[in-house]
Design an enzyme around this catalytic site. Sequence first.
Site, short mmCIF file in Angstrom:
data_model
loop_
_atom_site.label_atom_id
_atom_site.label_comp_id
_atom_site.label_asym_id
_atom_site.label_seq_id
_atom_site.Cartn_x
_atom_site.Cartn_y
_atom_site.Cartn_z
N GLY A 13 44.66 34.51 32.72
CA GLY A 13 45.48 35.21 31.74
C GLY A 13 46.68 35.94 32.30
N SER A 14 47.22 35.50 33.44
CA SER A 14 48.40 36.21 33.96
C SER A 14 49.63 35.93 33.10
CB SER A 14 48.65 35.86 35.43
OG SER A 14 49.14 34.56 35.58
N MET A 91 43.14 25.25 28.88
CA MET A 91 42.87 23.98 29.55
C MET A 91 42.12 22.99 28.66
SD MET A 91 44.59 24.58 32.02
CE MET A 91 44.72 24.57 33.80
N HIS A 110 53.72 24.88 31.67
CA HIS A 110 53.13 23.92 32.61
C HIS A 110 53.79 24.10 33.99
CE1 HIS A 110 51.02 20.28 33.80
NE2 HIS A 110 52.13 19.95 34.46
N VAL A 173 55.31 33.19 39.70
CA VAL A 173 56.31 34.26 39.55
C VAL A 173 57.37 33.82 38.52
CG1 VAL A 173 58.11 35.57 40.74
CG2 VAL A 173 55.94 35.09 41.90
C1 GAR Z 1 49.32 28.59 34.97
O1 GAR Z 1 49.83 28.20 36.22
C2 GAR Z 1 49.72 27.60 33.89
O2 GAR Z 1 51.02 27.09 34.06
C3 GAR Z 1 48.70 26.52 34.11
O3 GAR Z 1 47.50 27.20 34.35
C4 GAR Z 1 47.79 28.47 34.95
C5 GAR Z 1 47.15 29.55 34.11
O4 GAR Z 1 47.25 30.79 34.75
N1 GAR Z 1 48.61 25.66 32.97
C6 GAR Z 1 48.40 24.34 33.06
O5 GAR Z 1 48.23 23.76 34.12
C7 GAR Z 1 48.38 23.61 31.72
N2 GAR Z 1 48.35 22.20 31.94
P1 GAR Z 1 47.05 32.12 33.92
O6 GAR Z 1 45.69 31.99 33.22
O7 GAR Z 1 47.03 33.19 34.97
O8 GAR Z 1 48.18 32.27 32.94
#
Ligand code: GAR
Length: 207
Positions: A13-14, A91, A110, A173
């Site tokens: 969830g960042s 996901m 993405h 970032v």
């Molecule tokens: C992020 O890097 C996002 O771009 C990626 O998952 C991570 C989630 O991080 N998403 C995908 O790969 C979608 N195909 P987060 O939970 O810290 O936001």
Amino acid sequence: MNRRLGVLISGRGSNLQALIDATRDGRLDAAIAVVISNREEAAGLERARAAGIDAVVIGHRDYRSRHDHDRALVRELTARGVGLVCLAGYMRLVGPVLLDAFPDAVLNIHPSLLPAFPGLDAQAQAIAHGVKVSGVTVHLVTHELDGGPIVLQRAVPVLENDTADTLAERILVEEHRVYPEAVRIVLDGGWRIEGRRFRRTGAPGSA
Ligand code: GAR
């Protein structure tokens, strides 16, 4: 466009946090109406609750099909008056039930420069391929996996000694900068879809 956001997550969830921060510090004129996770252990749920935002678990295993799971998501999102759905590390494939309920109103982030490296582990795919530049893409979600109209992209150089993890960190970032900006662009209007292109027409309110 209605400025109530529904954020869908599966994990850390960042990016959700980046959206929360942007709505709080004035960069993004929007309210997060609800955060929904398909996994109850998602750490992002705590981030939402800490910010006083309703956080709901709608587990995909509790439904017989993607169709039924998506229907439950749509019920929750519409009950909260959501206008724009933001996938933030969600996901799961999104099916027609959700896309038809929110036409041109589901965004995804993405960690690659699409159309390169769609799907899972985009950063590891970039390292394995040996590209010198990767980055981040925010796009509208369509029936095609990671193939919808691109709202914003930012490049991130791949360094000689990068691993999938170090590249992912630097891309992240940029993700946190770019997602609130892309949401703002979509909410402000003045764009239209032409074929697979997201074209800014400069006339806010026409979206
Ligand atoms: C992020 O890097 C996002 O771009 C990626 O998952 C991570 C989630 O991080 N998403 C995908 O790969 C979608 N195909 P987060 O939970 O810290 O936001």
